[in-house]
Design a protein around this motif. Structure first.
Motif, PDB file in Angstrom:
ATOM      1  N   ALA A   1      -4.577 -12.152   7.906  1.00 13.93           N
ATOM      2  CA  ALA A   1      -5.178 -13.425   8.314  1.00 13.93           C
ATOM      3  C   ALA A   1      -4.172 -14.299   9.060  1.00 13.93           C
ATOM      4  O   ALA A   1      -3.933 -15.461   8.718  1.00 13.93           O
ATOM      5  CB  ALA A   1      -5.759 -14.156   7.094  1.00 13.93           C
ATOM      6  N   ALA A   2      -3.564 -13.692  10.068  1.00 12.65           N
ATOM      7  CA  ALA A   2      -2.655 -14.400  10.967  1.00 12.65           C
ATOM      8  C   ALA A   2      -1.381 -14.917  10.302  1.00 12.65           C
ATOM      9  O   ALA A   2      -0.779 -15.889  10.773  1.00 12.65           O
ATOM     10  CB  ALA A   2      -3.369 -15.548  11.689  1.00 12.65           C
TER      11      ALA A   2
ATOM     12  N   SER B   1       1.076   3.271   4.046  1.00 10.26           N
ATOM     13  CA  SER B   1       1.308   2.055   4.837  1.00 10.26           C
ATOM     14  C   SER B   1       1.840   2.412   6.215  1.00 10.26           C
ATOM     15  O   SER B   1       2.832   3.154   6.342  1.00 10.26           O
ATOM     16  CB  SER B   1       2.318   1.183   4.084  1.00 10.26           C
TER      17      SER B   1
ATOM     18  N   GLY C   1      -0.052  -2.981  12.749  1.00  7.28           N
ATOM     19  CA  GLY C   1      -1.362  -3.452  12.301  1.00  7.28           C
ATOM     20  C   GLY C   1      -2.304  -3.530  13.480  1.00  7.28           C
ATOM     21  O   GLY C   1      -1.898  -3.247  14.617  1.00  7.28           O
TER      22      GLY C   1
ATOM     23  N   PRO D   1       2.952  -6.107   7.596  1.00  4.02           N
ATOM     24  CA  PRO D   1       1.605  -6.281   8.145  1.00  4.02           C
ATOM     25  C   PRO D   1       1.318  -7.754   8.404  1.00  4.02           C
ATOM     26  O   PRO D   1       2.084  -8.631   7.978  1.00  4.02           O
ATOM     27  CB  PRO D   1       0.683  -5.760   7.035  1.00  4.02           C
ATOM     28  N   GLU D   2       0.225  -7.983   9.101  1.00  7.90           N
ATOM     29  CA  GLU D   2      -0.268  -9.351   9.286  1.00  7.90           C
ATOM     30  C   GLU D   2      -1.574  -9.460   8.512  1.00  7.90           C
ATOM     31  O   GLU D   2      -2.462  -8.635   8.682  1.00  7.90           O
ATOM     32  CB  GLU D   2      -0.517  -9.590  10.773  1.00  7.90           C
TER      33      GLU D   2
ATOM     34  N   GLY E   1      -0.776  -5.632  16.166  1.00 10.49           N
ATOM     35  CA  GLY E   1       0.685  -5.590  16.349  1.00 10.49           C
ATOM     36  C   GLY E   1       1.384  -6.773  15.704  1.00 10.49           C
ATOM     37  O   GLY E   1       2.591  -6.934  15.828  1.00 10.49           O
TER      38      GLY E   1
ATOM     39  N   GLN F   1       0.831  -1.210   0.000  1.00 11.26           N
ATOM     40  CA  GLN F   1       0.000   0.000   0.000  1.00 11.26           C
ATOM     41  C   GLN F   1       0.859   1.252   0.000  1.00 11.26           C
ATOM     42  O   GLN F   1       1.879   1.287   0.692  1.00 11.26           O
ATOM     43  CB  GLN F   1      -0.842   0.080   1.279  1.00 11.26           C
TER      44      GLN F   1
HETATM   45  C1  FMN Z   1      -6.641  -8.903   4.041  1.00  8.09           C
HETATM   46  C2  FMN Z   1      -6.288  -8.335   5.381  1.00  8.09           C
HETATM   47  C3  FMN Z   1      -6.141  -9.192   6.446  1.00  8.09           C
HETATM   48  C4  FMN Z   1      -5.775  -8.692   7.706  1.00  8.09           C
HETATM   49  N1  FMN Z   1      -5.558  -9.558   8.731  1.00  8.09           N
HETATM   50  C5  FMN Z   1      -5.073  -9.075   9.913  1.00  8.09           C
HETATM   51  C6  FMN Z   1      -4.683  -9.971  10.943  1.00  8.09           C
HETATM   52  O1  FMN Z   1      -4.766 -11.187  10.837  1.00  8.09           O
HETATM   53  N2  FMN Z   1      -4.199  -9.440  12.090  1.00  8.09           N
HETATM   54  C7  FMN Z   1      -4.074  -8.080  12.256  1.00  8.09           C
HETATM   55  O2  FMN Z   1      -3.598  -7.635  13.297  1.00  8.09           O
HETATM   56  N3  FMN Z   1      -4.416  -7.205  11.283  1.00  8.09           N
HETATM   57  C8  FMN Z   1      -4.921  -7.671  10.131  1.00  8.09           C
HETATM   58  N4  FMN Z   1      -5.263  -6.795   9.121  1.00  8.09           N
HETATM   59  C9  FMN Z   1      -5.119  -5.362   9.354  1.00  8.09           C
HETATM   60  C10 FMN Z   1      -3.726  -4.892   8.999  1.00  8.09           C
HETATM   61  O3  FMN Z   1      -2.882  -5.214  10.074  1.00  8.09           O
HETATM   62  C11 FMN Z   1      -3.720  -3.387   8.790  1.00  8.09           C
HETATM   63  O4  FMN Z   1      -4.527  -3.104   7.670  1.00  8.09           O
HETATM   64  C12 FMN Z   1      -2.326  -2.840   8.591  1.00  8.09           C
HETATM   65  O5  FMN Z   1      -2.339  -1.456   8.787  1.00  8.09           O
HETATM   66  C13 FMN Z   1      -1.781  -3.075   7.220  1.00  8.09           C
HETATM   67  O6  FMN Z   1      -0.447  -2.587   7.157  1.00  8.09           O
HETATM   68  P1  FMN Z   1      -0.060  -1.377   6.214  1.00  8.09           P
HETATM   69  O7  FMN Z   1      -0.770  -0.149   6.748  1.00  8.09           O
HETATM   70  O8  FMN Z   1       1.423  -1.256   6.351  1.00  8.09           O
HETATM   71  O9  FMN Z   1      -0.490  -1.706   4.823  1.00  8.09           O
HETATM   72  C14 FMN Z   1      -5.634  -7.292   7.882  1.00  8.09           C
HETATM   73  C15 FMN Z   1      -5.791  -6.436   6.768  1.00  8.09           C
HETATM   74  C16 FMN Z   1      -6.118  -6.953   5.543  1.00  8.09           C
HETATM   75  C17 FMN Z   1      -6.249  -6.009   4.366  1.00  8.09           C
END
Ligand code: FMN
Length: 200
Positions: free
Chosen positions: A77-78, A12, A108, A74-75, A111, A9
């Motif tokens: 879906a775990a 981000s 995220g 980022p995380e 965390g 992104q």
């Molecule tokens: C498809 C998808 C799955 C996600 N799954 C998780 C997750 O399992 N655990 C979590 O803490 N955040 C999850 N998130 C939220 C992301 O942690 C959050 O969007 C994060 O800011 C993404 O990092 P970025 O801002 O650097 O792109 C998910 C986001 C997306 C789009």
């Protein structure tokens, strides 16, 4: 130091964490560069290990020529994003991360506990030395309107992690391995997977 953001992104929060690392390092003697071609790395195919194309060559070259790597992921879906895992798979065989100090960040919702654990396991299996890690939950609450991380506790924690990066090359091998063992042990990674400290 090579910075790698696991998010593709533009806006981000993981890149925002890396910007704190960069700010701490600029002005000193340390050269900082960022991998910007994660989205261009082709799907890993072991048959093409020897010639993965220019994006893979750049990835390998950048890791090889830097003394340390900081990955902020980022995380999803775990787990970690597919693009990041894909990139890391290309360097299992070529070995650029073997014995390389790596610090992990994850911003995220939660965390990124699972993402960091996955990275600790996978990177340790390919020989990297994870010597520091930090999760930042709810990063938007720690950022200004422009997305910059401004929360003093978070900035302080990232600065502390960055300061370890500056010392890691000078640490005696046993001290480095102690840091690595603390992190891998907490993540449940078997100590037999930890690579030895390379001779300098
Ligand atoms: C498809 C998808 C799955 C996600 N799954 C998780 C997750 O399992 N655990 C979590 O803490 N955040 C999850 N998130 C939220 C992301 O942690 C959050 O969007 C994060 O800011 C993404 O990092 P970025 O801002 O650097 O792109 C998910 C986001 C997306 C789009």
């Amino acid at each position: 130091v090579l910075l790698i953001c696991g998010s593709l992104q533009t806006k981000s929060s993981n890149r925002a964490l890396l910007e704190v690392v960069r700010s701490r390092l600029v002005g000193g003697a340390t050269r900082v560069e960022e991998l910007t071609n994660l989205a261009h790395i082709p799907p890993f195919n072991p048959e093409h290990q020897e010639n993965g194309g220019p994006a893979v060559a750049e990835l390998r070259d950048r890791i090889a020529r830097n003394n340390a790597v900081v990955i902020s992921s980022p995380e999803y879906a775990a787990g970690i994003p597919g693009a990041l895992k894909n990139a890391l798979d290309w360097i299992v065989g070529s070995g650029e991360l073997y014995g390389k100090p790596v610090a992990l960040l994850s911003a995220g919702t939660t965390g990124g506990h699972y993402a960091r654990d996955q990275l600790i396991r996978s990177l340790t299996w390919q020989g990297a030395h994870i010597f520091a890690q930090l999760g930042v939950a709810a990063p938007r609450t720690k950022s200004d309107r422009g997305g910059r991380i401004v929360d003093p506790i978070t900035v302080g924690a990232i600065n502390d992690l960055t300061d370890v990066i500056l010392r890691i090359g000078q640490l005696p091998p046993d001290d480095r391995l102690k840091l690595v063992e603390q992190i891998t042990g907490a993540a449940g990674v078997e100590p037999g997977h930890i690579a030895p400290v390379p001779d300098t």
